[in-house]
Design a protein around this motif. Structure first.
Motif, short mmCIF file in Angstrom:
data_model
loop_
_atom_site.label_atom_id
_atom_site.label_comp_id
_atom_site.label_asym_id
_atom_site.label_seq_id
_atom_site.Cartn_x
_atom_site.Cartn_y
_atom_site.Cartn_z
N ALA A 65 0.76 -1.07 0.01
CA ALA A 65 0.02 0.06 -0.16
C ALA A 65 1.01 1.11 -0.07
O ALA A 65 0.77 2.23 -0.82
N ASP A 66 1.94 1.42 0.79
CA ASP A 66 3.06 2.36 0.85
C ASP A 66 3.60 2.37 -0.55
O ASP A 66 3.68 3.71 -1.06
N ILE A 67 3.83 1.33 -1.10
CA ILE A 67 4.61 1.61 -2.49
C ILE A 67 3.63 2.08 -3.36
O ILE A 67 3.85 2.91 -4.37
N ARG A 248 13.12 3.84 -7.76
CA ARG A 248 13.53 5.23 -6.83
C ARG A 248 13.42 5.00 -5.52
O ARG A 248 14.15 4.90 -4.55
N LEU A 249 12.16 3.96 -5.09
CA LEU A 249 11.99 3.63 -3.79
C LEU A 249 12.90 2.90 -3.26
O LEU A 249 13.63 2.90 -1.94
N MET A 250 13.69 1.78 -4.04
CA MET A 250 14.83 0.98 -3.81
C MET A 250 16.05 1.74 -3.41
O MET A 250 16.88 1.64 -2.50
N LYS A 254 13.62 2.81 0.67
CA LYS A 254 12.30 3.13 1.12
C LYS A 254 11.58 1.81 1.32
O LYS A 254 10.78 1.61 2.25
N VAL A 255 11.90 0.81 0.51
CA VAL A 255 11.30 -0.37 0.52
C VAL A 255 11.53 -1.14 1.95
O VAL A 255 10.74 -1.52 2.56
N GLU A 256 13.04 -1.05 2.19
CA GLU A 256 13.14 -1.80 3.45
C GLU A 256 12.63 -1.01 4.65
O GLU A 256 12.28 -1.49 5.61
N GLU A 257 12.53 0.48 4.45
CA GLU A 257 11.92 1.30 5.67
C GLU A 257 10.22 0.81 5.78
O GLU A 257 10.01 0.72 6.88
#
Ligand code: ARG
Length: 264
Positions: A65-67, A248-250, A254-257
């Motif tokens: 959902a965040d992604i 970008r997220l990786m 951010k994905v880890e976060e």
């Protein structure tokens, strides 16, 4: 005549409501025969798979959902998330009910025949959950046992194949697979003694175990799985945009976060 006209009007209005097309949209767009640009993007998922997707009250939250919120933000669109059974996700996407599916879904050759996947954003592996007082750790331990899985998942496939295929490790051992719509129900049945083990992806297994002190989970097998976001075959425009957001997220960690945030 008046009656017929008003009935027609109501029918047209109902149609517009149902399809979400107003005549304004129709005249505004379609000059180049393109489908009307929608300002909402629809994601389908199965929200029984914490930390990736789960209900917080009425709301679906989690890593996916965040992604998805970031994907929608980058597209300048509003995000709508719908929950359905896991085994209906790919067929629904093929039918065009959703724009994309984000569901901790493993990229498999079979699914790739029906939908297109993004770049991989998480690596996973199957786990076995069992009760501490009757531990099950290996394929051998699973022989003759009753094993719960979520219908249509890679865990289901792994267990069903080993029971049913001629060269399957569990073939003829008396093992039985029980397919659940909801993996949490499988965990309940394990606690209640109606199952001996549950096979499910690593992080969701760890979430379940975290909430039940009488259960433990261990890695099962050595096949690593990559999660991808699925779009309809040929929807290159959306896929390119999703890939950009994922990259970008990786890159930003951010994905880890997101995983850490939803695993607490
Ligand atoms: N990774 C596994 C698969 O693709 C399980 C995914 C289940 N996801 C869910 N949201 N219930 O089959």
């Amino acid at each position: 005549m008046k009656k017929i006209l008003s009935t027609l009007l109501i029918a047209t209005m109902t149609f517009s409501l149902l399809t979400g097309c107003s005549s304004k949209e129709n005249t505004n767009q379609n000059t180049e025969n393109k489908p009307a640009e929608k300002d909402t993007i629809v994601m389908y998922t199965n929200a029984e798979f914490a930390p990736f997707e789960y209900f917080e009250g009425e709301k679906i939250v989690g890593v996916d959902a965040d992604i998805a919120a970031e994907i929608a933000k980058d597209l300048g669109k509003e995000l709508k998330i719908e929950h359905i059974n896991f085994d209906s996700l790919v067929p629904s996407l093929v039918e065009g009910k959703a724009d994309f599916v984000a569901a901790g879904m493993t990229i498999t050759p079979e699914r790739q025949e029906e939908v297109d996947f993004s770049i991989a954003y998480v690596e996973s592996i199957q786990n076995i959950i069992s009760k501490n007082d009757a531990p099950i750790k290996t394929m051998d331990d699973l022989k003759g046992k009753k094993i719960g899985v979520q219908l249509g998942t890679t865990g289901d496939l792994a267990i069903s194949d080993s029971i049913n295929l001629d060269d399957g490790d569990l073939k003829g051992s008396g093992s039985e697979v029980v397919q659940y719509k909801n993996a949490l129900e499988a965990a309940q049945d394990l606690l209640a003694g109606r199952l001996d083990a549950v096979v499910i992806d690593k992080l969701p297994a760890e979430e379940i175990v975290k909430n039940n002190s009488s259960l433990s989970s261990v890695i099962f097998g050595d096949i690593s799985e990559s999660y991808g976001i699925a779009v309809q075959k040929g929807n290159k425009e959306l896929l390119d945009s999703i890939n950009k957001t994922l990259q970008r997220l990786m890159d930003e960690g951010k994905v880890e976060e997101f995983i850490t945030n939803h695993s607490e």
